[in-house]
Design a protein around this motif. Structure first.
Motif, PDB file in Angstrom:
ATOM      1  N   PHE A 140     -41.885   2.301 -20.221  1.00  9.46           N
ATOM      2  CA  PHE A 140     -41.743   3.536 -20.723  1.00  9.46           C
ATOM      3  C   PHE A 140     -42.030   3.454 -22.273  1.00  9.46           C
ATOM      4  O   PHE A 140     -42.866   4.424 -22.823  1.00  9.46           O
ATOM      5  CB  PHE A 140     -40.561   3.961 -20.328  1.00  9.46           C
ATOM      6  CG  PHE A 140     -40.426   5.455 -20.791  1.00  9.46           C
ATOM      7  CD1 PHE A 140     -40.797   6.390 -19.780  1.00  9.46           C
ATOM      8  CD2 PHE A 140     -39.609   6.054 -21.835  1.00  9.46           C
ATOM      9  CE1 PHE A 140     -40.631   7.759 -20.235  1.00  9.46           C
ATOM     10  CE2 PHE A 140     -39.371   7.292 -22.265  1.00  9.46           C
ATOM     11  CZ  PHE A 140     -40.011   8.233 -21.282  1.00  9.46           C
ATOM     12  N   GLY A 141     -41.493   2.848 -22.942  1.00 11.40           N
ATOM     13  CA  GLY A 141     -41.481   2.553 -24.278  1.00 11.40           C
ATOM     14  C   GLY A 141     -43.223   2.315 -24.798  1.00 11.40           C
ATOM     15  O   GLY A 141     -43.646   3.026 -25.753  1.00 11.40           O
ATOM     16  N   THR A 142     -43.860   1.466 -24.001  1.00 11.71           N
ATOM     17  CA  THR A 142     -45.373   1.534 -24.153  1.00 11.71           C
ATOM     18  C   THR A 142     -46.156   2.836 -24.147  1.00 11.71           C
ATOM     19  O   THR A 142     -46.999   3.113 -24.962  1.00 11.71           O
ATOM     20  CB  THR A 142     -45.693   0.358 -23.364  1.00 11.71           C
ATOM     21  OG1 THR A 142     -45.289  -0.881 -23.718  1.00 11.71           O
ATOM     22  CG2 THR A 142     -47.241  -0.100 -23.678  1.00 11.71           C
ATOM     23  N   ALA A 143     -45.738   3.518 -23.099  1.00  7.10           N
ATOM     24  CA  ALA A 143     -46.434   4.639 -22.865  1.00  7.10           C
ATOM     25  C   ALA A 143     -45.946   5.737 -23.549  1.00  7.10           C
ATOM     26  O   ALA A 143     -46.912   6.741 -23.783  1.00  7.10           O
ATOM     27  CB  ALA A 143     -46.124   5.013 -21.275  1.00  7.10           C
ATOM     28  N   HIS A 144     -44.788   5.949 -23.830  1.00  6.86           N
ATOM     29  CA  HIS A 144     -44.344   6.951 -24.675  1.00  6.86           C
ATOM     30  C   HIS A 144     -43.411   6.396 -26.040  1.00  6.86           C
ATOM     31  O   HIS A 144     -42.151   6.713 -26.081  1.00  6.86           O
ATOM     32  CB  HIS A 144     -43.413   7.700 -23.779  1.00  6.86           C
ATOM     33  CG  HIS A 144     -43.915   8.238 -22.527  1.00  6.86           C
ATOM     34  ND1 HIS A 144     -44.666   9.260 -22.299  1.00  6.86           N
ATOM     35  CD2 HIS A 144     -43.868   7.537 -21.333  1.00  6.86           C
ATOM     36  CE1 HIS A 144     -45.367   9.624 -21.279  1.00  6.86           C
ATOM     37  NE2 HIS A 144     -44.725   8.541 -20.451  1.00  6.86           N
ATOM     38  N   PRO A 145     -44.052   5.922 -26.907  1.00  2.00           N
ATOM     39  CA  PRO A 145     -43.555   5.310 -28.056  1.00  2.00           C
ATOM     40  C   PRO A 145     -42.541   6.343 -28.948  1.00  2.00           C
ATOM     41  O   PRO A 145     -41.565   5.892 -29.454  1.00  2.00           O
ATOM     42  CB  PRO A 145     -44.617   4.560 -28.917  1.00  2.00           C
ATOM     43  CG  PRO A 145     -45.747   5.220 -28.580  1.00  2.00           C
ATOM     44  CD  PRO A 145     -45.467   5.840 -27.140  1.00  2.00           C
ATOM     45  N   GLY A 146     -42.999   7.319 -28.731  1.00  2.00           N
ATOM     46  CA  GLY A 146     -42.344   8.438 -29.671  1.00  2.00           C
ATOM     47  C   GLY A 146     -40.938   9.138 -29.142  1.00  2.00           C
ATOM     48  O   GLY A 146     -40.378   9.889 -29.687  1.00  2.00           O
ATOM     49  N   VAL A 147     -40.664   8.599 -27.575  1.00  2.00           N
ATOM     50  CA  VAL A 147     -39.401   9.130 -27.010  1.00  2.00           C
ATOM     51  C   VAL A 147     -38.163   8.466 -27.301  1.00  2.00           C
ATOM     52  O   VAL A 147     -38.298   7.230 -27.179  1.00  2.00           O
ATOM     53  CB  VAL A 147     -39.675   9.319 -25.682  1.00  2.00           C
ATOM     54  CG1 VAL A 147     -38.258   9.661 -24.906  1.00  2.00           C
ATOM     55  CG2 VAL A 147     -40.929  10.359 -25.422  1.00  2.00           C
ATOM     56  N   SER A 148     -37.052   8.561 -27.745  1.00  2.00           N
ATOM     57  CA  SER A 148     -36.018   7.757 -27.816  1.00  2.00           C
ATOM     58  C   SER A 148     -35.015   7.975 -26.479  1.00  2.00           C
ATOM     59  O   SER A 148     -35.007   8.951 -25.848  1.00  2.00           O
ATOM     60  CB  SER A 148     -34.919   8.303 -28.917  1.00  2.00           C
ATOM     61  OG  SER A 148     -34.649   9.674 -28.771  1.00  2.00           O
ATOM     62  N   VAL A 149     -34.597   6.706 -26.034  1.00  2.00           N
ATOM     63  CA  VAL A 149     -33.885   6.508 -24.993  1.00  2.00           C
ATOM     64  C   VAL A 149     -32.349   6.105 -25.071  1.00  2.00           C
ATOM     65  O   VAL A 149     -32.149   5.247 -25.797  1.00  2.00           O
ATOM     66  CB  VAL A 149     -34.589   5.630 -23.932  1.00  2.00           C
ATOM     67  CG1 VAL A 149     -33.963   5.447 -22.628  1.00  2.00           C
ATOM     68  CG2 VAL A 149     -36.182   6.081 -23.729  1.00  2.00           C
ATOM     69  N   VAL A 150     -31.770   6.673 -24.376  1.00  2.00           N
ATOM     70  CA  VAL A 150     -30.120   6.321 -24.205  1.00  2.00           C
ATOM     71  C   VAL A 150     -29.849   5.779 -22.886  1.00  2.00           C
ATOM     72  O   VAL A 150     -30.141   6.686 -21.858  1.00  2.00           O
ATOM     73  CB  VAL A 150     -29.061   7.428 -24.416  1.00  2.00           C
ATOM     74  CG1 VAL A 150     -27.745   6.895 -24.732  1.00  2.00           C
ATOM     75  CG2 VAL A 150     -29.552   7.853 -26.141  1.00  2.00           C
ATOM     76  N   VAL A 151     -29.300   4.469 -22.796  1.00  2.00           N
ATOM     77  CA  VAL A 151     -29.074   4.337 -21.447  1.00  2.00           C
ATOM     78  C   VAL A 151     -27.583   3.747 -21.305  1.00  2.00           C
ATOM     79  O   VAL A 151     -27.150   3.231 -22.092  1.00  2.00           O
ATOM     80  CB  VAL A 151     -29.843   2.814 -20.982  1.00  2.00           C
ATOM     81  CG1 VAL A 151     -29.433   2.240 -19.827  1.00  2.00           C
ATOM     82  CG2 VAL A 151     -31.442   2.916 -21.339  1.00  2.00           C
ATOM     83  N   GLU A 152     -27.018   4.233 -20.330  1.00  2.00           N
ATOM     84  CA  GLU A 152     -25.482   4.275 -20.046  1.00  2.00           C
ATOM     85  C   GLU A 152     -25.253   3.432 -18.748  1.00  2.00           C
ATOM     86  O   GLU A 152     -25.845   3.892 -17.640  1.00  2.00           O
ATOM     87  CB  GLU A 152     -24.806   5.361 -19.913  1.00  2.00           C
ATOM     88  CG  GLU A 152     -24.457   6.116 -21.283  1.00  2.00           C
ATOM     89  CD  GLU A 152     -23.314   7.140 -21.457  1.00  2.00           C
ATOM     90  OE1 GLU A 152     -22.473   6.834 -20.985  1.00  2.00           O
ATOM     91  OE2 GLU A 152     -23.856   8.191 -21.669  1.00  2.00           O
ATOM     92  N   GLU A 153     -24.726   2.502 -18.574  1.00  2.00           N
ATOM     93  CA  GLU A 153     -24.259   1.730 -17.676  1.00  2.00           C
ATOM     94  C   GLU A 153     -22.879   2.481 -17.040  1.00  2.00           C
ATOM     95  O   GLU A 153     -21.735   2.211 -17.767  1.00  2.00           O
ATOM     96  CB  GLU A 153     -24.090   0.076 -17.525  1.00  2.00           C
ATOM     97  CG  GLU A 153     -23.644  -0.587 -16.497  1.00  2.00           C
ATOM     98  CD  GLU A 153     -23.678  -1.999 -16.693  1.00  2.00           C
ATOM     99  OE1 GLU A 153     -24.703  -2.615 -16.729  1.00  2.00           O
ATOM    100  OE2 GLU A 153     -22.509  -2.461 -16.475  1.00  2.00           O
TER     101      GLU A 153
END
Length: 207
Positions: free
Chosen positions: A22-35
């Motif tokens: 995802f980061g490679t395809a959309h480098p401008g998008v910040s992602v928050v991951v919660e387990e």
């Protein structure tokens, strides 16, 4: 931005590779991951605090859309030192009174395995309840016990010296998918993540 919730058993096996793609395809998008747990994901989606969830397709909430991506099945996870480690299959009935490490019943996965045990009239011996997947798997060898988990749980955990043995029984399948709020258009980041997940996750589970 993209706010993703993921259940513990799928985090290590799926999320690092998904984030990389995802980061490679959309480098401008910040992602928050919660387990977090399935129930917490459902609540967060309903309250608008999360964009998308990755977990089991339980269909517990009428307010959410559950999108099935692929299926997996419960297996018996044993350490390489376990007496059954060389076996290719095990009948579910053979788990009666066997030493198991279990998740607490606050986990949907524990409630699923309890139901499977009831249907097979099997009562395993719970040696310990541990609420962290990694700690549970690392405790199998010291405690000479086994665990009931989806096969995907071992993906990305090659160094643990444990293996998944196929179980012969009924109702061992489970569905993995995406969860989101019904009627939510979502943003372009959510749409992009869903598209990636649809393609990537079935391949990752099959490996």
């Amino acid at each position: 931005s993209l706010h993703l919730g993921v259940i513990p058993v799928l985090n290590v096996p799926l999320v690092p590779e998904l984030l990389g793609s995802f980061g490679t395809a959309h480098p401008g998008v910040s992602v928050v991951v919660e387990e977090i747990s399935s129930t917490e994901i459902e609540t967060a989606l309903e309250e608008g605090r999360m964009d998308v969830g990755l977990g089991f397709v339980t269909r517990h909430s009428p307010n959410l859309r559950y999108e099935r991506l692929c299926a997996d099945e419960f297996a018996l996870i044993v350490p390489e030192s376990h007496p059954w480690a060389k076996r290719r299959t095990i009948k579910f009935a053979d788990l009666h009174q066997q030493r198991l490490l279990q998740l607490p019943d606050s986990f949907v996965m524990r409630r699923m395995t309890d139901e499977i045990c009831r249907k097979h009239q099997v009562r395993p011996r719970t040696v310990a309840e541990i609420n962290a997947i990694e700690t549970l798997l690392r405790s199998l060898a010291p405690l000479q016990a086994a665990a009931l988990m989806p096969k995907i749980a071992l993906r990305g955990r090659d160094g643990l010296k444990v293996k998944a043995i196929r179980l012969e029984g009924k109702n061992l399948d489970l569905e993995i998918g995406l969860l989101r709020l019904k009627g939510s258009a979502g943003n372009t980041a959510v749409a992009a993540f869903r598209e990636l997940a649809r393609t990537a996750i079935p391949k990752m589970v099959r490996k």
